[in-house]
Design a protein around this motif. Structure first.
Motif, PDB file in Angstrom:
ATOM      1  N   TYR A 120       8.842  -1.620   4.853  1.00  0.00           N
ATOM      2  CA  TYR A 120       8.274  -1.893   3.492  1.00  0.00           C
ATOM      3  C   TYR A 120       7.985  -0.625   2.989  1.00  0.00           C
ATOM      4  O   TYR A 120       7.373   0.058   3.676  1.00  0.00           O
ATOM      5  N   SER A 134       4.755  -0.003  -0.019  1.00  0.00           N
ATOM      6  CA  SER A 134       3.629  -0.823  -0.938  1.00  0.00           C
ATOM      7  C   SER A 134       3.018   0.155  -1.754  1.00  0.00           C
ATOM      8  O   SER A 134       3.049   1.559  -1.380  1.00  0.00           O
ATOM      9  N   HIS A 173       2.008  -3.987  -5.523  1.00  0.00           N
ATOM     10  CA  HIS A 173       3.174  -4.074  -5.279  1.00  0.00           C
ATOM     11  C   HIS A 173       3.637  -3.894  -3.890  1.00  0.00           C
ATOM     12  O   HIS A 173       3.129  -2.933  -3.184  1.00  0.00           O
ATOM     13  N   LYS A 174       4.412  -4.955  -3.342  1.00  0.00           N
ATOM     14  CA  LYS A 174       4.782  -4.629  -2.060  1.00  0.00           C
ATOM     15  C   LYS A 174       6.361  -5.132  -1.847  1.00  0.00           C
ATOM     16  O   LYS A 174       6.541  -6.306  -2.393  1.00  0.00           O
TER      17      LYS A 174
END
Length: 206
Positions: A129, A131, A139-140
């Protein structure tokens, strides 16, 4: 879009109350009798694994398989990395985020599909991920990496192209790509180069 740097977005669905109850019931139905059977050496209780397997298949069917990787890995949503920005694509349209205006950036490039996690388990490739915060909004974006070739290409791109700029500007909070590879001496040189004073396994810019 750069095909070498574009990866499917991963979205984990939210279970309804009914689905949560059914999941808990299946877990209890499968493992409680199985555990009892193992400890009492009554193998008939171990059949709960087989029955539970068919129960899980039935649950996935009626929930439209939304908890399986088939649906978790998106077919029309992607993340696209470049030196200057990260783009989030959805249905051939995208929103771009300039690296230089983002804050609290975290980059975790962890695994590709079937990468060994330990002796008994493997990664699914959906654990990666990026972020960040923008204008106070968090936001991720999780994303899927399918092959080791894709993983190594992206890792090299981050290490050689993207991360040096982020360290120069000191807008990155965490990353799993460079720091974990450095021994103590290399880490000290790295800290001097980018004027980092705080020693941790990961670098934090506060």
């Amino acid at each position: 879009m750069s095909e070498n740097l574009i990866f499917p977005i991963v979205i984990h669905p939210t279970a309804t109350k009914l689905e949560n109850y059914l999941i808990l019931f299946l877990v209890a139905f499968i493992f409680l009798p199985f555990t009892y059977g193992v400890f009492t050496q009554q193998l008939i209780y171990c059949w709960s694994l087989v029955i539970g397997f068919f129960g899980l298949m039935t649950f996935n069917y009626f929930s439209d398989y939304k908890f399986t990787t088939l649906k978790i890995i998106q077919k029309n949503k992607f993340i696209d990395f470049s030196e200057k920005e990260v783009k989030i694509w959805a249905n051939d349209e995208y929103v771009s985020y300039d690296w230089n205006i983002l804050k609290n950036i975290e980059i975790y490039l962890i695994a590709y599909k079937n990468k060994r996690e330990d002796e008994d388990s493997h990664y699914d490739g959906i654990e990666n991920y990026v972020s960040f915060t923008l204008n106070g909004e968090f936001h991720k974006h999780l994303f899927y990496v399918h092959t080791s070739k894709e993983f190594n290409f992206l890792s090299d791109y981050f290490e050689k192209i993207i991360l040096p700029n982020l360290y120069e500007s000191k807008i990155i909070k965490d990353e799993s790509i460079i720091i974990s590879k450095l021994d103590y001496t290399e880490l000290q040189r790295f800290k001097v180069k980018y004027d980092i004073n705080r020693y941790t396994d990961f670098i934090h810019f506060n």
